[in-house]
Design a protein around this motif. Structure first.
Motif, mmCIF file in Angstrom:
data_model
loop_
_atom_site.group_PDB
_atom_site.id
_atom_site.type_symbol
_atom_site.label_atom_id
_atom_site.label_comp_id
_atom_site.label_asym_id
_atom_site.label_seq_id
_atom_site.Cartn_x
_atom_site.Cartn_y
_atom_site.Cartn_z
ATOM 1 N N LYS A 235 0.826 -1.210 0.000
ATOM 2 C CA LYS A 235 0.000 0.000 0.000
ATOM 3 C C LYS A 235 0.859 1.259 0.000
ATOM 4 N N GLY A 236 2.154 1.088 -0.249
ATOM 5 C CA GLY A 236 3.021 2.251 -0.406
ATOM 6 C C GLY A 236 3.554 2.818 0.892
ATOM 7 N N LEU A 237 3.420 2.062 1.983
ATOM 8 C CA LEU A 237 3.833 2.588 3.288
ATOM 9 C C LEU A 237 5.192 2.030 3.741
ATOM 10 N N GLY A 238 5.850 1.269 2.889
ATOM 11 C CA GLY A 238 7.199 0.795 3.225
ATOM 12 C C GLY A 238 7.235 -0.572 3.869
ATOM 13 N N SER A 239 6.115 -1.046 4.383
ATOM 14 C CA SER A 239 6.058 -2.400 4.927
ATOM 15 C C SER A 239 4.615 -2.727 5.272
ATOM 16 N N ALA A 240 4.410 -3.968 5.683
ATOM 17 C CA ALA A 240 3.071 -4.360 6.094
ATOM 18 C C ALA A 240 2.723 -3.730 7.449
ATOM 19 N N ALA A 241 3.728 -3.394 8.257
ATOM 20 C CA ALA A 241 3.484 -2.920 9.621
ATOM 21 C C ALA A 241 2.613 -1.656 9.690
ATOM 22 N N PRO A 242 2.918 -0.615 8.900
ATOM 23 C CA PRO A 242 2.087 0.598 9.004
ATOM 24 C C PRO A 242 0.629 0.356 8.610
ATOM 25 N N GLU A 243 0.398 -0.667 7.778
ATOM 26 C CA GLU A 243 -0.985 -0.987 7.414
ATOM 27 C C GLU A 243 -1.760 -1.433 8.652
ATOM 28 N N ALA A 244 -1.026 -1.948 9.657
ATOM 29 C CA ALA A 244 -1.665 -2.393 10.898
ATOM 30 C C ALA A 244 -1.453 -1.386 12.029
ATOM 31 N N GLY A 245 -0.953 -0.220 11.701
ATOM 32 C CA GLY A 245 -0.824 0.829 12.716
ATOM 33 C C GLY A 245 0.536 0.943 13.371
ATOM 34 N N TYR A 246 1.504 0.138 12.925
ATOM 35 C CA TYR A 246 2.852 0.237 13.489
ATOM 36 C C TYR A 246 3.729 1.098 12.595
ATOM 37 N N ALA A 247 4.780 1.635 13.166
ATOM 38 C CA ALA A 247 5.657 2.521 12.400
ATOM 39 C C ALA A 247 6.552 1.728 11.448
ATOM 40 N N TRP A 248 6.811 2.305 10.287
ATOM 41 C CA TRP A 248 7.784 1.686 9.364
ATOM 42 C C TRP A 248 9.166 1.698 10.016
ATOM 43 N N TYR A 249 9.523 2.850 10.587
ATOM 44 C CA TYR A 249 10.814 2.932 11.269
ATOM 45 C C TYR A 249 10.607 2.630 12.745
ATOM 46 N N ALA A 250 11.234 1.546 13.209
ATOM 47 C CA ALA A 250 10.992 1.093 14.581
ATOM 48 C C ALA A 250 12.305 1.063 15.364
ATOM 49 N N GLY A 251 13.087 2.130 15.218
ATOM 50 C CA GLY A 251 14.409 2.186 15.847
ATOM 51 C C GLY A 251 14.350 2.103 17.360
ATOM 52 N N ILE A 252 15.317 1.369 17.928
ATOM 53 C CA ILE A 252 15.405 1.298 19.394
ATOM 54 C C ILE A 252 16.841 1.581 19.805
#
Ligand SMILES: Nc1nc2c(c(=O)[nH]1)N[C@H]1C(S)=C(S)[C@@H](COP(=O)(O)O)O[C@H]1N2
Ligand SMILES: [Mo]
Length: 252
Positions: A235-252
């Protein structure tokens, strides 16, 4: 721009973040340096941009913490995955000899490697922490091939800006920018705690991205695609994660 003046820009800009003007500064800095994450259009857009840009500019060389063998978790927690199905089971029964990892897109030498070939590539190990966004975590020793080595073999073109990786589970895919893809701790892992990577933990091959939350460490990887435009995927958001409400960039 020299790193000195860049640093000063950062300290006068991002460090002051908190109010509306801080956000505006972060956004304009992020635009200036191309630090816009693919999911920045959503509800959390400005916040995501800020975290991403701040981490990129301030901690670009930082390494995930590494632990000792004595700190390896005795009972690592495998996140449950959906049933992998009969096709996966058949490949597993045959010792994964038919498992392949393709590398394509913006490369001079598109390739498809067998598991055996990948196990034969120069490998490195890291003892790092895998943290799920849901709160649990564990420490394990991960052995595999630095993603940078695989990108080098395929001849990543200079225009490539993202590395998209796909799982055998079709709805699991993610992407990294080149800075994280070439990070020395980003591995294609085939071995965990000295044995073949168990299926429960993503075997036979998973991505390991210890600078980011667990969900970026996609299991059962089958393909890697280099691109200059991650918006063309899913969907153009960089990964499946943002489609489910999580951030594409998940730096820790
Ligand atoms: N293919 C695939 N990869 C995946 C997942 C998944 O369900 N399927 N879960 C992700 C999440 S949310 C986390 S936290 C980690 C969990 O890794 P573990 O099973 O080694 O604990 O894998 C990530 N990679
Ligand atoms: Mo997770």
């Amino acid at each position: 721009m020299s790193s000195f003046s860049r640093r000063r820009l950062v300290t006068t800009g991002l460090a002051a973040v908190g109010g509306v003007s801080g956000l505006a500064v972060a956004r304009s800095l992020a635009h200036r340096y191309g630090l816009i994450p693919p999911d920045s259009g959503g509800l959390c857009g400005p916040g995501e941009t800020m975290t991403y840009a701040a981490q990129r500019l301030l901690t670009r060389h930082s390494m995930a913490r590494e632990f000792t063998r004595a700190q390896i978790s005795q009972q690592p927690f495998a996140n449950s995955v959906a049933p992998l199905g009969p096709v996966f089971q058949r490949i597993e029964q045959q010792g994964f000899r038919d498992w392949r990892l393709s590398v394509d897109g913006m490369v001079t030498h598109p390739a498809s490697f067998s598991l055996e070939e990948i196990r034969g590539f120069p490998s490195r190990s890291q003892i790092t922490h895998l943290a799920c966004e849901e709160g649990w975590s564990y420490i394990a020793e991960w052995t595999g091939v630095p993603l940078s080595h695989i990108l080098g073999l395929a001849g990543a073109l200079p225009q490539a800006r993202f590395v998209v990786y796909q799982s055998f589970e079709r709805d699991w895919w993610d992407s990294l920018d080149l800075a994280d893809a070439l990070h020395p701790q980003t591995f294609v892992v085939h071995t965990m705690n000295s044995g073949h990577l168990p299926v429960a933990f993503g075997g036979p091959l998973r991505m390991r991205v210890p600078r980011q939350l667990g969900y970026k460490s996609v299991k059962y990887i089958t393909g890697i695609t280099l691109t200059d435009d991650v918006k063309r995927f899913g969907k153009g958001l960089g990964s499946a994660a943002p489609e489910a409400g999580y951030a594409w960039y998940a730096g820790i």
